[in-house]
Design an enzyme around this catalytic site. Sequence first.
Site, PDB file in Angstrom:
ATOM      1  N   ASP A   1       0.896  -1.030   0.043  1.00 23.60           N
ATOM      2  CA  ASP A   1       0.026   0.096  -0.059  1.00 23.60           C
ATOM      3  C   ASP A   1       0.969   1.098  -0.193  1.00 23.60           C
ATOM      4  O   ASP A   1       2.112   0.866   0.418  1.00 23.60           O
ATOM      5  CB  ASP A   1      -0.989  -0.086   1.356  1.00 23.60           C
ATOM      6  CG  ASP A   1      -2.046   0.891   1.006  1.00 23.60           C
ATOM      7  OD1 ASP A   1      -2.038   1.829  -0.069  1.00 23.60           O
ATOM      8  OD2 ASP A   1      -3.147   0.817   1.694  1.00 23.60           O
TER       9      ASP A   1
HETATM   10  C1  BGC Z   1      -4.815   3.478   0.096  1.00 22.77           C
HETATM   11  C2  BGC Z   1      -4.864   2.383  -1.032  1.00 22.77           C
HETATM   12  C3  BGC Z   1      -4.956   3.048  -2.099  1.00 22.77           C
HETATM   13  C4  BGC Z   1      -3.431   3.959  -2.413  1.00 22.77           C
HETATM   14  C5  BGC Z   1      -3.106   4.766  -3.617  1.00 22.77           C
HETATM   15  C6  BGC Z   1      -3.480   4.311   0.002  1.00 22.77           C
HETATM   16  O1  BGC Z   1      -3.638   5.280   0.891  1.00 22.77           O
HETATM   17  O2  BGC Z   1      -4.817   2.809   1.299  1.00 22.77           O
HETATM   18  O3  BGC Z   1      -6.052   1.883  -0.911  1.00 22.77           O
HETATM   19  O4  BGC Z   1      -4.889   2.403  -3.219  1.00 22.77           O
HETATM   20  O5  BGC Z   1      -3.597   4.972  -1.193  1.00 22.77           O
HETATM   21  O6  BGC Z   1      -3.915   5.758  -3.567  1.00 22.77           O
END
Ligand code: BGC
Length: 790
Positions: free
Chosen positions: A283
């Site tokens: 993530d």
């Molecule tokens: C989120 C993800 C997301 C990623 C990219 C993160 O903060 O937890 O779900 O895909 O950001 O935007």
Amino acid sequence: MCIFVENTKTMKRLPIFITALALVSSVAVAEELKLREDNISQIVKAMTLEEKAHLVVGADMKKIAVGGEVGDTNLGVPGAAGITYPIPRLGIPSIVMADGPAGLRISPKRENDPNTYYCTGFPVGTHLAATWNDDIIYQVGVAMGEEVKEYGVDILLAPGINIMRNPLCGRNFEYYSEDPLLAGRTAAAIINGVESNDVGTSLKHFCANNQEINRLGNDSRVSQRALREIYLRNFEIAVQLSQPWTIMTSYNYLNGRYTSEDKGLLEDVLRGEFGFEGMIVTDWGGGLDAAAQMAAGNDMIQPGAPRHYDRILAAVKDGTLSEADLDKCVARVLELIVKTPKFKGYKFTNKPDLKAHAAVTREVASEGFVLLKNESKALPMVGGQTVALFGVGSYDFIAGGRGSGDVNKAYVVDMHEGMISNGIVLEKKLDDYYMQHMEKERKRIAPLDEHRRWTHYTLRPNEVRDPRQLVAGSAERADIAVITISRNSAEGFERHVNRDFKLRIDETALVNEVSREFRAAGKKVVVVLNVCGPVEVASWRDKVDAILVCWMPGQEGGNSVADVLLGKVSPSGHLPMSFPMCYADVPSQNFPVDVPETGLNQSFENFSYVNKYYDQPNVDYTNYTEDIFVGYRHFATRQVEVAYPFGHGLTYTDFELSDMKVKQGKGGYTISCKVTNTGERAAKQVVQLYSTSLFPDHERPLVELRGYVKTPTLKPGESKVVELTLTTDDLAIFVEEESAWKTMAGDYRLSLGFSSEDLRANREIFVPQTTVVRKVTDILKPTDGKLFIE
Ligand code: BGC
């Protein structure tokens, strides 16, 4: 020796001397080694250590602060979440990844460019799951995937399938269910739909990421059994049914280790046991040690920072990370890249079929609406009725949640607009009043609106403070009242009990006044819940005649609601989670409830970079003491009354379930029944299959969902025989002492019905022999020591 090749222009066969050709081509190959689908190992060999370290780290190398962030890059496609590092000398392009679960999230506008790049705002994840309809969810996936492809994106960072452990989790709206089967199947349908466009998905967040507060530093402490049966099972089902191109590890620790640094979790469980073949990405900003992530088989770090690159290089050089482990990650990144439209040179148009997708979202939204109650057929409305439309939510409708799951959509049809454009007559005096009220409220909110997309998600127009004057006399001028109550939610925050799960005082006052006024006049009151998840309904539901949950229905929401109010479509959604009577009944009482707000993004608070703290329960660590008893598994087993049970959902007609049959075959059963529409309107129905074990071996939930099927639209009087299958393996439980999935010998009850509490027919089966379905590595144990400070 010579061979003949055909000159495609003249069709004459030309002799070519093969030795000369071989010489020329080997020189060319040496100079021109470029990535192909079939030369990945050769490319890995040809890469320098620096190139390898670059490839596994996202290329948006900003000096990001430690801690996760919502992806936003200007490289690749503006507003996408991240890109990979290009290596032109080896023909390795940069691919683009963008969110998310309710549709593609990219910037709608670009500098010096008059064109717009809006995407369709589809219903949020919870809403999709509420359809219980794999086919329609697949169609949504197909539409989302077309936007991904036509806007030049390669991977959609969706779906999110974390279990709804607690109704207050701020990201539940992105997720599907409290049940792993419903979550896993819904995810597979979306993934298969999106990937039918030859673009990828990223199933997220792996795993046990069930709260937002301190999401980067919290340690989820979960028993092996609860992990296997609940928090991993959803991923296992999704992987087996759809084999997504990528999986995203979660931010949290799991039993003392970051998920992205846990080799047992990624290699043994995800790849070894579940058979996942794709690439694993962190993530955004998740985890601490880039070298440990590589060693664990977490192939890529996004969005990437110089410290990740430096750490990987240093670790290979000092021997703490083997180059062979790094090579495996590199190879998996390359295997992903060769599948992408970018690699294949796809000429995207920037012109997805937004019009067709608007029709898809309108249809799927009404299919997922859940009719909680409908006393004396208050709905659908009788044609020509004048509606008194109450509640600021009717005018400022919430189409989707905030954070990375948001979509930059071109428009949102709110309830007010949807009702008018579908020919519903609104009571004029009230409507005028609200229009003025909203104008004032919009002005008040406008200066703060910039932040509104995410962190100021609670910033909403105020409800009319004292509704008495407003309501007085309205029942004389209207035939029916519709009140909309809205709840937003955002990544990085949890919902609150008092101002969010419960109705607020102004909302309670509105319901009370409208109810008194309309009931005195013998007229009906309908509440539309435009919500991100469950709200408390038990204290006020008797005051209204119908409650329709329309979730966060996407950009066509107002039209979809109008379709259902008018009876053009019968709602046929069912709850993907339980609606408890009150918050105190929720089994996961270890949850950061009502943590005081400081104005910061709460997901980053308390984040401890180097020294992990273990002193604040539910913030630094969360003990999943309810174990496998999540949602209905708790309510049903412990006989705790709920307001509306898991799987509940009415239609505008009645259904009968009859002729339940169970046929035993090799390795399992075929269960069938007849569903008959005994009412007066056409509708679809969901047949749900639950199992109950009738012997006291291990502690088990009273009922567990084992299958479901949605009928096509059945006309009044029409019947349909539906079939579901169940293998004996599906009845297995995870036995921690033996580290094995086992199906125990004994009697089981199989029940069919229309919700977890509305079971209409059952049959018993007998499993004669206990079988070990699968023995697994004894890992992911909650450790003891300081990790377990109570
Ligand atoms: C989120 C993800 C997301 C990623 C990219 C993160 O903060 O937890 O779900 O895909 O950001 O935007």
